[in-house]
Design a protein around this motif. Structure first.
Motif, PDB file in Angstrom:
ATOM      1  N   ARG A 142       0.840  -1.198   0.000  1.00 25.02           N
ATOM      2  CA  ARG A 142       0.000   0.000   0.000  1.00 25.02           C
ATOM      3  C   ARG A 142       0.868   1.237   0.000  1.00 25.02           C
ATOM      4  O   ARG A 142       2.044   1.199   0.395  1.00 25.02           O
ATOM      5  CB  ARG A 142      -0.966   0.021   1.181  1.00 25.02           C
ATOM      6  CG  ARG A 142      -0.350   0.190   2.560  1.00 25.02           C
ATOM      7  CD  ARG A 142      -1.442   0.382   3.606  1.00 25.02           C
ATOM      8  NE  ARG A 142      -0.889   0.491   4.955  1.00 25.02           N
ATOM      9  CZ  ARG A 142      -1.344   1.329   5.868  1.00 25.02           C
ATOM     10  NH1 ARG A 142      -2.337   2.148   5.590  1.00 25.02           N
ATOM     11  NH2 ARG A 142      -0.804   1.368   7.085  1.00 25.02           N
ATOM     12  N   ILE A 200       1.021   5.223   1.339  1.00 29.82           N
ATOM     13  CA  ILE A 200       0.459   6.063   2.390  1.00 29.82           C
ATOM     14  C   ILE A 200       0.938   7.493   2.176  1.00 29.82           C
ATOM     15  O   ILE A 200       2.138   7.781   2.266  1.00 29.82           O
ATOM     16  CB  ILE A 200       0.881   5.583   3.790  1.00 29.82           C
ATOM     17  CG1 ILE A 200       0.716   4.070   3.931  1.00 29.82           C
ATOM     18  CG2 ILE A 200       0.098   6.306   4.874  1.00 29.82           C
ATOM     19  CD1 ILE A 200       1.379   3.493   5.162  1.00 29.82           C
ATOM     20  N   TRP A 230       1.709  11.379   2.992  1.00 33.57           N
ATOM     21  CA  TRP A 230       2.324  11.890   4.217  1.00 33.57           C
ATOM     22  C   TRP A 230       1.283  12.357   5.229  1.00 33.57           C
ATOM     23  O   TRP A 230       1.473  12.211   6.437  1.00 33.57           O
ATOM     24  CB  TRP A 230       3.298  13.026   3.896  1.00 33.57           C
ATOM     25  CG  TRP A 230       2.643  14.312   3.520  1.00 33.57           C
ATOM     26  CD1 TRP A 230       2.294  14.738   2.275  1.00 33.57           C
ATOM     27  CD2 TRP A 230       2.234  15.362   4.420  1.00 33.57           C
ATOM     28  NE1 TRP A 230       1.695  15.973   2.328  1.00 33.57           N
ATOM     29  CE2 TRP A 230       1.643  16.385   3.634  1.00 33.57           C
ATOM     30  CE3 TRP A 230       2.309  15.537   5.799  1.00 33.57           C
ATOM     31  CZ2 TRP A 230       1.141  17.558   4.187  1.00 33.57           C
ATOM     32  CZ3 TRP A 230       1.800  16.705   6.355  1.00 33.57           C
ATOM     33  CH2 TRP A 230       1.233  17.695   5.553  1.00 33.57           C
ATOM     34  N   GLN A 231       0.159  12.894   4.748  1.00 34.30           N
ATOM     35  CA  GLN A 231      -0.863  13.391   5.678  1.00 34.30           C
ATOM     36  C   GLN A 231      -1.447  12.265   6.525  1.00 34.30           C
ATOM     37  O   GLN A 231      -1.886  12.494   7.663  1.00 34.30           O
ATOM     38  CB  GLN A 231      -2.009  14.072   4.912  1.00 34.30           C
ATOM     39  CG  GLN A 231      -1.592  15.226   4.039  1.00 34.30           C
ATOM     40  CD  GLN A 231      -1.409  14.806   2.590  1.00 34.30           C
ATOM     41  OE1 GLN A 231      -0.952  13.692   2.315  1.00 34.30           O
ATOM     42  NE2 GLN A 231      -1.766  15.681   1.680  1.00 34.30           N
ATOM     43  N   ASP A 232      -1.468  11.046   5.960  1.00 32.25           N
ATOM     44  CA  ASP A 232      -2.048   9.899   6.660  1.00 32.25           C
ATOM     45  C   ASP A 232      -1.001   9.048   7.357  1.00 32.25           C
ATOM     46  O   ASP A 232      -1.351   8.092   8.052  1.00 32.25           O
ATOM     47  CB  ASP A 232      -2.828   9.024   5.666  1.00 32.25           C
ATOM     48  CG  ASP A 232      -3.966   9.775   5.004  1.00 32.25           C
ATOM     49  OD1 ASP A 232      -4.646  10.552   5.703  1.00 32.25           O
ATOM     50  OD2 ASP A 232      -4.167   9.595   3.783  1.00 32.25           O
ATOM     51  N   PHE A 233       0.274   9.356   7.157  1.00 32.18           N
ATOM     52  CA  PHE A 233       1.334   8.503   7.689  1.00 32.18           C
ATOM     53  C   PHE A 233       1.692   8.837   9.132  1.00 32.18           C
ATOM     54  O   PHE A 233       1.918   7.955   9.952  1.00 32.18           O
ATOM     55  CB  PHE A 233       2.578   8.616   6.806  1.00 32.18           C
ATOM     56  CG  PHE A 233       3.693   7.700   7.221  1.00 32.18           C
ATOM     57  CD1 PHE A 233       3.623   6.337   6.970  1.00 32.18           C
ATOM     58  CD2 PHE A 233       4.824   8.190   7.864  1.00 32.18           C
ATOM     59  CE1 PHE A 233       4.639   5.478   7.346  1.00 32.18           C
ATOM     60  CE2 PHE A 233       5.856   7.350   8.240  1.00 32.18           C
ATOM     61  CZ  PHE A 233       5.764   5.987   7.991  1.00 32.18           C
ATOM     62  N   ALA A 237       1.005   9.835  12.765  1.00 32.73           N
ATOM     63  CA  ALA A 237      -0.126   9.804  13.699  1.00 32.73           C
ATOM     64  C   ALA A 237       0.127  10.640  14.947  1.00 32.73           C
ATOM     65  O   ALA A 237      -0.802  10.996  15.668  1.00 32.73           O
ATOM     66  CB  ALA A 237      -0.443   8.366  14.102  1.00 32.73           C
ATOM     67  N   THR A 264       3.466   6.383  13.798  1.00 33.09           N
ATOM     68  CA  THR A 264       2.973   6.384  12.426  1.00 33.09           C
ATOM     69  C   THR A 264       1.787   5.432  12.301  1.00 33.09           C
ATOM     70  O   THR A 264       1.443   4.724  13.248  1.00 33.09           O
ATOM     71  CB  THR A 264       4.063   5.928  11.429  1.00 33.09           C
ATOM     72  OG1 THR A 264       4.255   4.512  11.533  1.00 33.09           O
ATOM     73  CG2 THR A 264       5.370   6.655  11.679  1.00 33.09           C
ATOM     74  N   THR A 265       1.203   5.410  11.120  1.00 34.01           N
ATOM     75  CA  THR A 265       0.074   4.519  10.870  1.00 34.01           C
ATOM     76  C   THR A 265       0.506   3.197  10.246  1.00 34.01           C
ATOM     77  O   THR A 265      -0.342   2.419   9.803  1.00 34.01           O
ATOM     78  CB  THR A 265      -0.962   5.203   9.954  1.00 34.01           C
ATOM     79  OG1 THR A 265      -0.331   5.580   8.718  1.00 34.01           O
ATOM     80  CG2 THR A 265      -1.538   6.440  10.626  1.00 34.01           C
TER      81      THR A 265
END
Length: 293
Positions: A145, A147, A149-152, A154, A159-160
């Motif tokens: 997948r 990811i 940067w905005q979603d990586f 946390a 991190t996610t």
């Protein structure tokens, strides 16, 4: 001090590494450069039962420059990225920021992807990934997948990435033609963690700014990008109006960041510092833009 006992795994392929991570779960940590992980282990701030050493995994040490992004593999050392002339030609920001990472000995061993996965708010490369609108590539036994940067990121040091996922590469997005970048940080001693840092990208067309953005080191909990277009767009770098706009940009940055006070500096000092650094990097980008005329 010495780390707590652990089992050392030395996979030879990405698939093997993903399989081990899937088996050991929360008890595992990935070892690449180790410049962040090893001190934590030695101080016993972490005591994983398994270390998954990916240094023997083939295919993770490449730098690929494409039309849209610079892809950096998980075993690319900071020093190698800084030396890459092809990467520098495509994204000068990578060298500008990487040369601020700690000391040469650490850059020779530490990895860019590892620094991003460590997600330290005081790290340079997470801020660069954000400014480049970058993407992290992750692999597990369940598949792959990407990811953004905005979603990586946390939270600080979080991190996610799932416990069974391996970050195999990051992609730093390239900028439009006419974009100039600069990166500066301030520390009590060269190589120490920055009290504050700023990177900027400024795009100029027909002599005026069309786009400007900034990202930050040590003054936000997670990487953050501030759009400076509202105060800089339409101005000519180096003009009188430019100086007024830069003052407004510095104030916008001070209003945007959320620095905390600690033993090294107060929140107010960090906020003042990041504003001054913003002025300097914007003026550096302006000089580069003037040189293109």
């Amino acid at each position: 001090m010495k780390p707590a006992p652990f089992v050392h795994h030395a996979p030879r392929t990405v698939g093997e590494a993903a399989a081990v991570l899937g088996q050991v779960g929360h008890d595992g940590k990935v070892l690449a450069g180790g410049q962040s992980l090893v001190p934590i282990l030695n101080m016993r701030l972490a005591a994983p039962a398994h270390l998954v050493d990916i240094n023997g995994v083939e295919g993770l040490d490449g730098i690929v420059v494409g039309d849209e992004a610079v892809r950096v593999g998980a075993l690319v050392r900071h020093a190698a990225l800084a030396r890459s002339e092809e990467a520098y030609a495509a994204l000068p920001l990578l060298r500008q920021a990487t040369l601020n990472v700690a000391h040469p000995a650490i850059r020779n061993r530490g990895t860019t992807v590892g620094s991003i996965a460590h997600a330290d708010p005081a790290g340079e490369m997470p801020a660069v990934l954000a400014l480049c609108d970058g993407v992290v590539e992750a692999v597990s036994t369940r598949g792959t997948r990407e990811i953004g940067w905005q979603d990586f990121f946390a939270g600080p040091l979080e991190t996610t990435l799932s416990i069974d996922e391996l970050a195999v590469a990051v992609r730093f997005g390239r900028f439009p033609a006419g974009t100039h970048t600069a990166f500066r940080e301030s520390a009590r001693r060269h190589g120490d963690y920055a009290l504050a840092g700023v990177g900027v990208r400024v795009t100029v067309a027909d002599g005026v700014v069309t786009e400007a953005r900034a990202s930050f080191v040590s003054v936000t909990d997670v990487p953050s990008v501030l759009d400076l277009g509202p105060v800089l767009a339409g101005t000519e770098p180096g003009s009188t109006a430019w100086g007024v706009a830069v003052d407004a940009a510095a104030q916008a940055v001070r209003d945007h960041v959320q620095p905390e006070s600690d033993i090294h500096a107060t929140s107010d000092y960090r906020r003042m510092l990041v504003g001054e650094l913003t002025r300097r990097v914007l003026d550096e980008s302006a000089l580069a833009a003037e040189g293109d005329r």
